[in-house]
Design a protein around this motif. Sequence first.
Motif, mmCIF file in Angstrom:
data_model
loop_
_atom_site.group_PDB
_atom_site.id
_atom_site.type_symbol
_atom_site.label_atom_id
_atom_site.label_comp_id
_atom_site.label_asym_id
_atom_site.label_seq_id
_atom_site.Cartn_x
_atom_site.Cartn_y
_atom_site.Cartn_z
ATOM 1 N N ASP A 157 0.762 -1.076 0.386
ATOM 2 C CA ASP A 157 0.181 -0.059 0.124
ATOM 3 C C ASP A 157 0.956 1.170 -0.058
ATOM 4 O O ASP A 157 1.393 1.552 1.050
ATOM 5 C CB ASP A 157 -0.833 0.039 0.974
ATOM 6 N N ARG B 273 -2.178 5.627 -2.454
ATOM 7 C CA ARG B 273 -3.442 5.490 -2.082
ATOM 8 C C ARG B 273 -4.316 4.206 -2.426
ATOM 9 O O ARG B 273 -5.425 4.082 -2.296
ATOM 10 C CB ARG B 273 -4.462 6.635 -1.628
ATOM 11 N N VAL C 159 -4.305 -0.251 -2.701
ATOM 12 C CA VAL C 159 -3.760 -1.549 -2.187
ATOM 13 C C VAL C 159 -3.484 -2.375 -3.391
ATOM 14 O O VAL C 159 -4.513 -2.615 -4.504
ATOM 15 C CB VAL C 159 -4.917 -2.183 -1.407
ATOM 16 N N THR C 160 -2.326 -2.948 -3.495
ATOM 17 C CA THR C 160 -2.127 -3.480 -4.804
ATOM 18 C C THR C 160 -1.558 -5.082 -4.357
ATOM 19 O O THR C 160 -0.643 -5.253 -3.444
ATOM 20 C CB THR C 160 -0.717 -2.858 -5.808
ATOM 21 N N ARG D 288 -5.811 -4.355 -8.030
ATOM 22 C CA ARG D 288 -5.551 -3.178 -7.317
ATOM 23 C C ARG D 288 -6.925 -2.578 -6.868
ATOM 24 O O ARG D 288 -7.809 -2.709 -7.567
ATOM 25 C CB ARG D 288 -4.939 -2.129 -8.255
ATOM 26 N N THR E 261 -8.656 1.075 -5.106
ATOM 27 C CA THR E 261 -8.452 2.478 -4.948
ATOM 28 C C THR E 261 -9.460 3.130 -3.997
ATOM 29 O O THR E 261 -9.656 4.145 -3.944
ATOM 30 C CB THR E 261 -8.285 3.341 -6.141
ATOM 31 N N ALA F 219 -5.443 4.057 1.456
ATOM 32 C CA ALA F 219 -4.442 3.348 1.992
ATOM 33 C C ALA F 219 -3.049 4.028 1.828
ATOM 34 O O ALA F 219 -2.723 4.666 0.931
ATOM 35 C CB ALA F 219 -4.429 1.831 1.292
ATOM 36 N N ARG F 220 -2.013 3.890 2.764
ATOM 37 C CA ARG F 220 -0.898 4.634 2.691
ATOM 38 C C ARG F 220 0.344 4.101 3.703
ATOM 39 O O ARG F 220 0.335 4.554 4.607
ATOM 40 C CB ARG F 220 -1.045 6.028 2.813
ATOM 41 N N SER G 114 1.033 -1.182 6.961
ATOM 42 C CA SER G 114 0.502 -2.746 6.660
ATOM 43 C C SER G 114 1.035 -3.718 7.509
ATOM 44 O O SER G 114 2.056 -3.497 8.336
ATOM 45 C CB SER G 114 0.585 -2.812 5.096
ATOM 46 N N VAL H 285 -4.179 -3.361 6.503
ATOM 47 C CA VAL H 285 -3.780 -1.842 5.904
ATOM 48 C C VAL H 285 -4.537 -0.972 6.931
ATOM 49 O O VAL H 285 -5.547 -0.830 7.242
ATOM 50 C CB VAL H 285 -4.448 -1.557 4.472
ATOM 51 N N THR I 113 -5.745 2.808 7.174
ATOM 52 C CA THR I 113 -6.068 3.628 6.014
ATOM 53 C C THR I 113 -6.035 5.191 6.838
ATOM 54 O O THR I 113 -5.633 5.344 7.862
ATOM 55 C CB THR I 113 -7.642 3.956 5.801
#
Length: 230
Positions: free
Chosen positions: A82, A86, A88-89, A101, A103, A107-108, A111, A122, A124
């Motif tokens: 993440d 922003r 999550v992949t 992915r 969005t 998320a940043r 994790s 995650v 947020t």
Amino acid sequence: MAKIAVRDGRILWRYDYGRGQSQGQPALADGKLVFGAWNGHLHCLDAATGKLGWKWTNGSKSLFLSPGNIVPRIAGGRVFIDAPDRAVTCLDLASGSVVWRCTDYKAREASGMSADGKRFYVKTMDGELLAIDTAPDAFRRLWITPAGFGYDYTACPVTVSGGIAYLADRSGNVAAVREDGTPLWCVKCCNSAANFITEAPDGSLWATFAEGKIFRIPPHAPAGHKKKIP
């Protein structure tokens, strides 16, 4: 990035990934080393040789959205991140191709992963803890719950211990959420951003903060040591 022999300090291999600091801790699994850098890329190396297997980018022209301060999480042959974009992949560990992915959440960088690898956690930017199922080929939310401290952007990783996820914010708060999504408590330790929450052999946790303070969270801490989330 380098691999160094612990016994004598010899450099076994060295990989030059170019410009940009690699700020977050790398992840090692299935003979592969995965790390991000402030050059726009996530890199995957052969852990034995240091040879590049693949590198991935989210396509952004801004290096500020690079995965430079993330800890990749690996489970079931997949990599979960993440980054500051922003999103999550989920990537395939072998090839680096995108599995999915999402969005939908802010998320940043912060994790964690459950001990069994079935849940990717995650934090947020709205101060929530999001749990994601790692098995499906599409994003699947298990639950999301407020941690108790609101808006936040600190990159402190989520630490999982004894069926509880621990997370922290930029204002010195530490929160605990059970792995079924039940919020347990949120306590203010100091007034600065958390760096890491590390588990000790006795089951206690140690949280370090930017102002130079360290706090110990004892295992099975009594109620007097905790502040319930409203």
